[in-house]
Design a protein around this motif. Sequence first.
Motif, PDB file in Angstrom:
ATOM      1  N   THR A   1       0.846  -1.191   0.000  1.00  0.00           N
ATOM      2  CA  THR A   1       0.000   0.000   0.000  1.00  0.00           C
ATOM      3  C   THR A   1       0.882   1.241   0.000  1.00  0.00           C
ATOM      4  OG1 THR A   1      -1.709  -1.213   1.197  1.00  0.00           O
ATOM      5  CG2 THR A   1      -1.871   1.186   1.186  1.00  0.00           C
ATOM      6  N   ARG A   2       1.015   1.841  -1.163  1.00  0.00           N
ATOM      7  CA  ARG A   2       1.952   2.952  -1.346  1.00  0.00           C
ATOM      8  C   ARG A   2       1.266   4.308  -1.469  1.00  0.00           C
ATOM      9  NH1 ARG A   2       3.882  -1.370  -4.557  1.00  0.00           N
ATOM     10  NH2 ARG A   2       5.889  -2.173  -3.846  1.00  0.00           N
ATOM     11  N   ILE A   3      -0.033   4.276  -1.722  1.00  0.00           N
ATOM     12  CA  ILE A   3      -0.775   5.524  -1.879  1.00  0.00           C
ATOM     13  C   ILE A   3      -2.212   5.264  -1.450  1.00  0.00           C
ATOM     14  CG2 ILE A   3      -1.475   5.100  -4.281  1.00  0.00           C
ATOM     15  CD1 ILE A   3      -0.968   8.079  -4.837  1.00  0.00           C
ATOM     16  N   MET A   4      -2.893   6.307  -0.999  1.00  0.00           N
ATOM     17  CA  MET A   4      -4.268   6.168  -0.513  1.00  0.00           C
ATOM     18  C   MET A   4      -5.221   6.968  -1.406  1.00  0.00           C
ATOM     19  SD  MET A   4      -3.497   4.287   2.065  1.00  0.00           S
ATOM     20  CE  MET A   4      -5.110   4.134   2.847  1.00  0.00           C
ATOM     21  N   ALA A   5      -6.461   6.501  -1.502  1.00  0.00           N
ATOM     22  CA  ALA A   5      -7.479   7.209  -2.277  1.00  0.00           C
ATOM     23  C   ALA A   5      -8.853   6.859  -1.721  1.00  0.00           C
ATOM     24  CB  ALA A   5      -7.389   6.819  -3.751  1.00  0.00           C
ATOM     25  N   PRO A   6      -9.835   7.746  -1.898  1.00  0.00           N
ATOM     26  CA  PRO A   6     -11.187   7.462  -1.409  1.00  0.00           C
ATOM     27  C   PRO A   6     -11.812   6.286  -2.139  1.00  0.00           C
ATOM     28  CG  PRO A   6     -11.169   9.429  -2.786  1.00  0.00           C
ATOM     29  CD  PRO A   6      -9.741   9.065  -2.543  1.00  0.00           C
ATOM     30  N   GLY A   7     -12.506   5.433  -1.392  1.00  0.00           N
ATOM     31  CA  GLY A   7     -13.152   4.273  -2.003  1.00  0.00           C
ATOM     32  C   GLY A   7     -14.567   4.042  -1.516  1.00  0.00           C
ATOM     33  N   VAL A   8     -14.960   4.731  -0.456  1.00  0.00           N
ATOM     34  CA  VAL A   8     -16.285   4.528   0.133  1.00  0.00           C
ATOM     35  C   VAL A   8     -17.302   5.461  -0.508  1.00  0.00           C
ATOM     36  CG1 VAL A   8     -17.631   4.557   2.266  1.00  0.00           C
ATOM     37  CG2 VAL A   8     -15.241   3.835   2.317  1.00  0.00           C
ATOM     38  N   ASN A   9     -18.366   4.883  -1.037  1.00  0.00           N
ATOM     39  CA  ASN A   9     -19.468   5.658  -1.634  1.00  0.00           C
ATOM     40  C   ASN A   9     -19.050   6.494  -2.836  1.00  0.00           C
ATOM     41  OD1 ASN A   9     -20.526   6.096   1.726  1.00  0.00           O
ATOM     42  ND2 ASN A   9     -21.457   4.692   0.266  1.00  0.00           N
ATOM     43  N   ASN A  10     -18.033   6.058  -3.565  1.00  0.00           N
ATOM     44  CA  ASN A  10     -17.712   6.707  -4.835  1.00  0.00           C
ATOM     45  C   ASN A  10     -18.842   6.430  -5.828  1.00  0.00           C
ATOM     46  OD1 ASN A  10     -15.274   7.333  -3.687  1.00  0.00           O
ATOM     47  ND2 ASN A  10     -14.051   5.960  -4.960  1.00  0.00           N
ATOM     48  N   TRP A  11     -19.187   7.417  -6.624  1.00  0.00           N
ATOM     49  CA  TRP A  11     -20.179   7.178  -7.667  1.00  0.00           C
ATOM     50  C   TRP A  11     -19.566   6.298  -8.750  1.00  0.00           C
ATOM     51  CZ3 TRP A  11     -25.303   7.918  -8.053  1.00  0.00           C
ATOM     52  CH2 TRP A  11     -25.903   8.677  -7.037  1.00  0.00           C
ATOM     53  N   ALA A  12     -20.371   5.395  -9.300  1.00  0.00           N
ATOM     54  CA  ALA A  12     -19.881   4.438 -10.291  1.00  0.00           C
ATOM     55  C   ALA A  12     -21.001   4.078 -11.255  1.00  0.00           C
ATOM     56  CB  ALA A  12     -19.357   3.183  -9.588  1.00  0.00           C
ATOM     57  N   THR A  13     -20.629   3.615 -12.428  1.00  0.00           N
ATOM     58  CA  THR A  13     -21.607   3.188 -13.431  1.00  0.00           C
ATOM     59  C   THR A  13     -21.962   1.721 -13.214  1.00  0.00           C
ATOM     60  OG1 THR A  13     -19.722   2.775 -14.904  1.00  0.00           O
ATOM     61  CG2 THR A  13     -20.943   4.811 -15.234  1.00  0.00           C
ATOM     62  N   ARG A  14     -23.173   1.351 -13.635  1.00  0.00           N
ATOM     63  CA  ARG A  14     -23.618  -0.048 -13.605  1.00  0.00           C
ATOM     64  C   ARG A  14     -24.302  -0.361 -14.929  1.00  0.00           C
ATOM     65  NH1 ARG A  14     -26.005  -3.033  -8.998  1.00  0.00           N
ATOM     66  NH2 ARG A  14     -24.081  -4.254  -9.111  1.00  0.00           N
ATOM     67  N   ASN A  15     -24.540  -1.621 -15.191  1.00  0.00           N
ATOM     68  CA  ASN A  15     -25.170  -2.049 -16.432  1.00  0.00           C
ATOM     69  C   ASN A  15     -26.477  -1.304 -16.697  1.00  0.00           C
ATOM     70  OD1 ASN A  15     -23.110  -3.904 -16.603  1.00  0.00           O
ATOM     71  ND2 ASN A  15     -24.386  -5.709 -16.209  1.00  0.00           N
ATOM     72  N   ASN A  16     -26.822  -1.236 -17.971  1.00  0.00           N
ATOM     73  CA  ASN A  16     -28.116  -0.692 -18.408  1.00  0.00           C
ATOM     74  C   ASN A  16     -28.310   0.769 -18.000  1.00  0.00           C
ATOM     75  OD1 ASN A  16     -28.885  -3.262 -19.476  1.00  0.00           O
ATOM     76  ND2 ASN A  16     -29.379  -3.917 -17.394  1.00  0.00           N
ATOM     77  N   ASN A  17     -27.252   1.556 -18.123  1.00  0.00           N
ATOM     78  CA  ASN A  17     -27.293   3.008 -17.886  1.00  0.00           C
ATOM     79  C   ASN A  17     -27.628   3.366 -16.441  1.00  0.00           C
ATOM     80  OD1 ASN A  17     -26.823   3.480 -20.667  1.00  0.00           O
ATOM     81  ND2 ASN A  17     -29.007   3.236 -21.096  1.00  0.00           N
ATOM     82  N   GLN A  18     -27.309   2.473 -15.526  1.00  0.00           N
ATOM     83  CA  GLN A  18     -27.561   2.722 -14.111  1.00  0.00           C
ATOM     84  C   GLN A  18     -26.303   3.221 -13.413  1.00  0.00           C
ATOM     85  OE1 GLN A  18     -30.794   2.368 -12.777  1.00  0.00           O
ATOM     86  NE2 GLN A  18     -31.182   2.142 -14.978  1.00  0.00           N
ATOM     87  N   TYR A  19     -26.487   3.720 -12.176  1.00  0.00           N
ATOM     88  CA  TYR A  19     -25.375   4.227 -11.368  1.00  0.00           C
ATOM     89  C   TYR A  19     -25.533   3.726  -9.933  1.00  0.00           C
ATOM     90  CZ  TYR A  19     -24.827   7.498 -15.260  1.00  0.00           C
ATOM     91  OH  TYR A  19     -24.657   8.045 -16.507  1.00  0.00           O
ATOM     92  N   THR A  20     -24.449   3.771  -9.189  1.00  0.00           N
ATOM     93  CA  THR A  20     -24.501   3.424  -7.778  1.00  0.00           C
ATOM     94  C   THR A  20     -23.491   4.262  -7.012  1.00  0.00           C
ATOM     95  OG1 THR A  20     -24.311   1.624  -6.152  1.00  0.00           O
ATOM     96  CG2 THR A  20     -22.758   1.603  -7.993  1.00  0.00           C
ATOM     97  N   SER A  21     -23.741   4.435  -5.717  1.00  0.00           N
ATOM     98  CA  SER A  21     -22.743   5.073  -4.857  1.00  0.00           C
ATOM     99  C   SER A  21     -22.462   4.187  -3.643  1.00  0.00           C
ATOM    100  CB  SER A  21     -23.226   6.449  -4.381  1.00  0.00           C
ATOM    101  OG  SER A  21     -24.414   6.327  -3.612  1.00  0.00           O
ATOM    102  N   ASN A  22     -22.865   2.925  -3.751  1.00  0.00           N
ATOM    103  CA  ASN A  22     -22.680   1.981  -2.637  1.00  0.00           C
ATOM    104  C   ASN A  22     -21.363   1.219  -2.782  1.00  0.00           C
ATOM    105  OD1 ASN A  22     -25.200   2.592  -1.431  1.00  0.00           O
ATOM    106  ND2 ASN A  22     -26.232   1.282  -2.908  1.00  0.00           N
ATOM    107  N   THR A  23     -20.290   1.937  -2.996  1.00  0.00           N
ATOM    108  CA  THR A  23     -18.997   1.289  -3.166  1.00  0.00           C
ATOM    109  C   THR A  23     -18.226   1.250  -1.851  1.00  0.00           C
ATOM    110  OG1 THR A  23     -17.876   3.360  -3.740  1.00  0.00           O
ATOM    111  CG2 THR A  23     -18.856   2.099  -5.551  1.00  0.00           C
TER     112      THR A  23
END
Length: 398
Positions: A347-369
């Motif tokens: 682990t050499r660098i840190m970045a946000p990963g919780v609740n990032n917006w993301a794409t899902r199939n069929n033109n959907q989105y989620t923020s439950n990451t």
Amino acid sequence: ILYSQSGISENTVLVRFKKGVSKVEINNFLLKVNPINTENLVPNNISITEKFRNASQSLISEKIINIIKKEEPLLRTYIIEFNDKLSAIQYCSKLMKEHSIIEVAEPNYEMELLEYKPNDEMILNQADLFYNIKAFDAWEIYQGDSSVVIGISDSGLDQNHNDLKDNIAINYGEIPNDNIDNDGNGYVDDYSGYNLAFKEDNVNPSITINYVYQHGCEVGGIAGAHTDNQIGMAGVGFKSKIFPIKIMAGSSLKYSYQSIVYAAVRGLKVLNCSWGAPVAYSTINKSIIDYAVANDVAIVAAGGNKGTNGATIFDTFYPAAYKGVLGVGETYYSDMVTDNSVMGVQTRIMAPGVNNWATRNNNQYTSNTSGTSYSSPVVGCCGLCKRKTSATISNSST
């Protein structure tokens, strides 16, 4: 923060009086012009000159003497708010003509933050972009290059998603769906993506969608959703393109390291690997990494999640731990390390990963990451920085 001149305040000007003009003369001037409000640019209560007015000159440092010298013209400068039908420029001209005690009168130039804020619908919900990694500020300086392609080695990606399809790097050396290796790179029909599990999936090798495991679609959106297109979300890579590589057969990441070989052969500039495991060091897999790095591929990988195969906070995950790979840990929006993130040597660098917006199939989105899988593509935006080098992508791949 950097600023740019973007306009002039409608009813505020800056006025500097000549040296030697008395307070009485200034007050008489103010009575004549009758401003709405007047303020000293540098009030006496914060003036260095006033603070050291009675001090012995021999006790004042050269630095203070220089500050006093530079402060002198500011003490003669006032911010004047006026009520007049004239524009600010016209008002300044009028003051200079009618009042000889004025040294200079200038409009008050309005400024604006120099940040590039795309017009994507969800952009203000993407706190990881503007709060944690300062993407808006970065995009003001540079928005990436479409010649830089970020490979998404993962479970698969919906290539027809409205927020992804226009940001996929087409391999124009291939003729789609003809079952021929037109560009001679050893991979048939790798036109808008490549499915290393195409035989198991019984599809054309160019089709990468996974109807069961949408992990790859989510990761691809974080790194490379089409930015500034008035819909959906913004990908960190902005103008950088993405290229999906499906490595999952059934529920197994069967073709993980083969995807790294593909990225090297294909000439991709960045490869995001949101996968890994706390396994033993592999000489062969390290050779694969070395081969890709020699081909100018920047490899970014998830640093690992606690609990994966019984992993603890200090376990070593591969491929993130191999030399030449940038391993990424996970933070909350608060920039605190999450309880989930493994903090081993990889682990050499840190970045946000919780609740990032993301794409899902069929033109959907989620923020439950949640997980270093979703931190990795944030750093995978190094495609934003990785300009073309001597090892450029071939014309057939851009």
